[in-house]
Design a protein around this motif. Structure first.
Motif, mmCIF file in Angstrom:
data_model
loop_
_atom_site.group_PDB
_atom_site.id
_atom_site.type_symbol
_atom_site.label_atom_id
_atom_site.label_comp_id
_atom_site.label_asym_id
_atom_site.label_seq_id
_atom_site.Cartn_x
_atom_site.Cartn_y
_atom_site.Cartn_z
ATOM 1 N N ALA A 1 0.836 -1.205 0.000
ATOM 2 C CA ALA A 1 0.000 0.000 0.000
ATOM 3 C C ALA A 1 0.870 1.254 0.000
ATOM 4 O O ALA A 1 0.573 2.237 -0.696
ATOM 5 N N GLU A 2 1.956 1.243 0.779
ATOM 6 C CA GLU A 2 2.864 2.391 0.813
ATOM 7 C C GLU A 2 3.496 2.653 -0.552
ATOM 8 O O GLU A 2 3.800 3.801 -0.895
ATOM 9 N N GLU A 3 3.696 1.573 -1.321
ATOM 10 C CA GLU A 3 4.311 1.698 -2.640
ATOM 11 C C GLU A 3 3.287 1.933 -3.746
ATOM 12 O O GLU A 3 3.641 2.008 -4.926
ATOM 13 N N GLY A 4 2.012 2.031 -3.385
ATOM 14 C CA GLY A 4 0.976 2.248 -4.383
ATOM 15 C C GLY A 4 0.661 1.023 -5.218
ATOM 16 O O GLY A 4 0.116 1.141 -6.319
ATOM 17 N N ILE A 5 0.986 -0.148 -4.710
ATOM 18 C CA ILE A 5 0.691 -1.396 -5.423
ATOM 19 C C ILE A 5 -0.684 -1.879 -5.001
ATOM 20 O O ILE A 5 -0.915 -2.139 -3.813
ATOM 21 N N PRO A 6 -1.626 -2.002 -5.923
ATOM 22 C CA PRO A 6 -2.961 -2.490 -5.552
ATOM 23 C C PRO A 6 -2.894 -3.913 -4.986
ATOM 24 O O PRO A 6 -2.144 -4.755 -5.486
ATOM 25 N N VAL A 7 -3.653 -4.152 -3.924
ATOM 26 C CA VAL A 7 -3.704 -5.470 -3.293
ATOM 27 C C VAL A 7 -5.143 -5.950 -3.283
ATOM 28 O O VAL A 7 -6.042 -5.227 -2.838
ATOM 29 N N ARG A 8 -5.359 -7.169 -3.815
ATOM 30 C CA ARG A 8 -6.686 -7.779 -3.769
ATOM 31 C C ARG A 8 -6.618 -9.035 -2.922
ATOM 32 O O ARG A 8 -5.759 -9.890 -3.131
ATOM 33 N N GLU A 9 -7.512 -9.125 -1.949
ATOM 34 C CA GLU A 9 -7.681 -10.339 -1.155
ATOM 35 C C GLU A 9 -8.949 -11.008 -1.658
ATOM 36 O O GLU A 9 -10.037 -10.432 -1.559
ATOM 37 N N ALA A 10 -8.810 -12.205 -2.203
ATOM 38 C CA ALA A 10 -9.928 -12.805 -2.934
ATOM 39 C C ALA A 10 -9.856 -14.323 -2.868
ATOM 40 O O ALA A 10 -8.913 -14.907 -2.328
ATOM 41 N N THR A 11 -10.893 -14.974 -3.424
ATOM 42 C CA THR A 11 -10.838 -16.419 -3.644
ATOM 43 C C THR A 11 -10.141 -16.638 -4.986
ATOM 44 O O THR A 11 -10.464 -15.999 -5.984
ATOM 45 N N ILE A 12 -9.165 -17.545 -4.999
ATOM 46 C CA ILE A 12 -8.261 -17.668 -6.143
ATOM 47 C C ILE A 12 -8.154 -19.123 -6.559
ATOM 48 O O ILE A 12 -7.978 -20.013 -5.719
ATOM 49 N N GLN A 13 -8.219 -19.369 -7.853
ATOM 50 C CA GLN A 13 -8.042 -20.710 -8.384
ATOM 51 C C GLN A 13 -6.552 -21.026 -8.565
ATOM 52 O O GLN A 13 -5.746 -20.118 -8.814
ATOM 53 N N PRO A 14 -6.145 -22.280 -8.446
ATOM 54 C CA PRO A 14 -4.719 -22.647 -8.606
ATOM 55 C C PRO A 14 -4.125 -22.192 -9.929
ATOM 56 O O PRO A 14 -2.943 -21.831 -9.995
ATOM 57 N N LYS A 15 -4.942 -22.172 -10.984
ATOM 58 C CA LYS A 15 -4.450 -21.759 -12.301
ATOM 59 C C LYS A 15 -3.854 -20.354 -12.263
ATOM 60 O O LYS A 15 -2.879 -20.057 -12.967
ATOM 61 N N THR A 16 -4.424 -19.502 -11.423
ATOM 62 C CA THR A 16 -3.934 -18.129 -11.316
ATOM 63 C C THR A 16 -2.484 -18.102 -10.859
ATOM 64 O O THR A 16 -1.686 -17.286 -11.342
ATOM 65 N N PHE A 17 -2.120 -18.984 -9.950
ATOM 66 C CA PHE A 17 -0.737 -19.019 -9.456
ATOM 67 C C PHE A 17 0.198 -19.602 -10.515
ATOM 68 O O PHE A 17 1.342 -19.166 -10.638
ATOM 69 N N ARG A 18 -0.277 -20.572 -11.266
ATOM 70 C CA ARG A 18 0.579 -21.153 -12.305
ATOM 71 C C ARG A 18 0.836 -20.164 -13.434
ATOM 72 O O ARG A 18 1.878 -20.219 -14.099
ATOM 73 N N GLU A 19 -0.113 -19.251 -13.672
ATOM 74 C CA GLU A 19 0.006 -18.307 -14.780
ATOM 75 C C GLU A 19 0.431 -16.908 -14.341
ATOM 76 O O GLU A 19 0.475 -15.988 -15.158
ATOM 77 N N ALA A 20 0.746 -16.747 -13.079
ATOM 78 C CA ALA A 20 1.091 -15.430 -12.548
ATOM 79 C C ALA A 20 2.432 -14.936 -13.093
ATOM 80 O O ALA A 20 3.284 -15.717 -13.524
#
Length: 300
Positions: free
Chosen positions: A236-255
């Motif tokens: 937040a201090e660096e202005g990086i948006p943060v989303r806390e959400a429900t996430i599918q495993p595919k999202t981590f493999r493609e991040a």
């Protein structure tokens, strides 16, 4: 004459443990086989990291410990100030400033019934292990980036054991790590009962995509990590948006980037998720650097 002045680290066999208010040698640091922490996992704990002789985010750790004890109805009666004092005594007695520290409180020895008794004589143990210096001038405790593999062992639902309860029953994480044997992975990517990403076996996980930072929401069976919270604040201090959400495993493999956090690792980059290769990118590097800066300015 003081044969072991403060600042001279004790070897493992000579290390002192804080047990029920007393400093004792490792060979004498034992608890009863009737202790409920041993028999049932009926105990609370916190893993903390110390820098320059003091605890990182002690108040947050103390609050989380209090939450666990409240959930367990474990009224140990020891003020947080006294617990912090015992931590300092343990560090000083072992000649350590930079260390990994574990604080455990069980309900102590009680009759053989599963039902806990309201009256208790708690068992309180503090143990320490040396770590490299932290901060800007320090070294990481991990030798290389983490390799994640999604495991079949699911996180225990909050309706069974609340994720914020840090107890001696760590079988869930142990089973997840056992699944990694024979593979190149050194950390498990654990899912919830619906197949969504929850966390690692020993900490929290973050992904970086085109919109910013993404991490599993605490509404799921996700441990509320102290380092996790710190990283979110730094983003937040660096202005990086943060989303806390429900996430599918595919999202981590493609991040674009993935990293893990816990008190000992701090911010540890990930170079592979389920066989998909990743680079340590600029967001991970920035947040890891900012974390080290915060440690440096606060403790050295």
């Amino acid at each position: 004459m003081n044969e072991d002045p403060v600042g001279t680290e004790r070897a493992g066999s000579a290390r002192l443990f804080h047990l029920n208010g007393e400093l004792v040698p490792a060979a004498e640091a034992t608890v009863s086989v009737q202790d409920r922490g041993f028999k049932y996992g009926d105990a609370a704990f916190e893993t903390l990291r110390t820098y320059g002789g003091d605890v990182f985010a002690w108040e947050a750790h103390a609050d989380r410990l209090a939450t666990t004890c409240e959930l367990l109805e474990l009224d140990h009666g020891i003020p947080s100030e006294r617990l912090h004092g015992r931590i300092q005594e343990t560090l000083d007695a072992n000649g350590l400033e930079d260390a990994s520290l574990r604080l455990s409180i069980s309900r102590g020895v009680q009759p053989g019934s599963l039902d806990p008794h309201p009256e208790m004589d708690p068992t309180v143990v503090i143990s320490v292990e040396p770590l490299p210096r932290g901060g800007i001038g320090g070294d990481a405790v991990w030798e290389k980036p983490a390799t994640l593999s999604t495991v079949q062992t699911r996180r225990v639902p909050n309706t069974a054991i609340p994720a914020e309860a840090r107890t001696h029953n760590y079988l869930n994480g142990i089973l997840a790590r056992l699944e990694l044997r024979g593979s190149d992975a050194d950390e498990a990517l654990m899912l919830d009962a619906q197949g969504r990403v929850a966390q690692g076996a020993t900490g929290n996980v973050f992904a970086v995509d085109g919109e910013g930072l993404l991490t599993p929401a605490l509404s799921g069976p996700v441990r509320p990590g102290i380092t996790r919270s710190t990283v979110i604040d730094l983003a937040a201090e660096e202005g990086i948006p943060v989303r806390e959400a429900t996430i599918q495993p595919k999202t981590f493999r493609e991040a674009k980037e993935v990293f893990c956090t816990n008190s000992t690792w701090e911010v540890r980059p990930v170079d592979e998720v389920d066989g998909a290769s990743l680079d340590t990118g600029p967001v991970t590097e920035l947040l890891a650097h900012r974390f080290r800066e915060r440690v440096e300015s606060a403790f050295y």
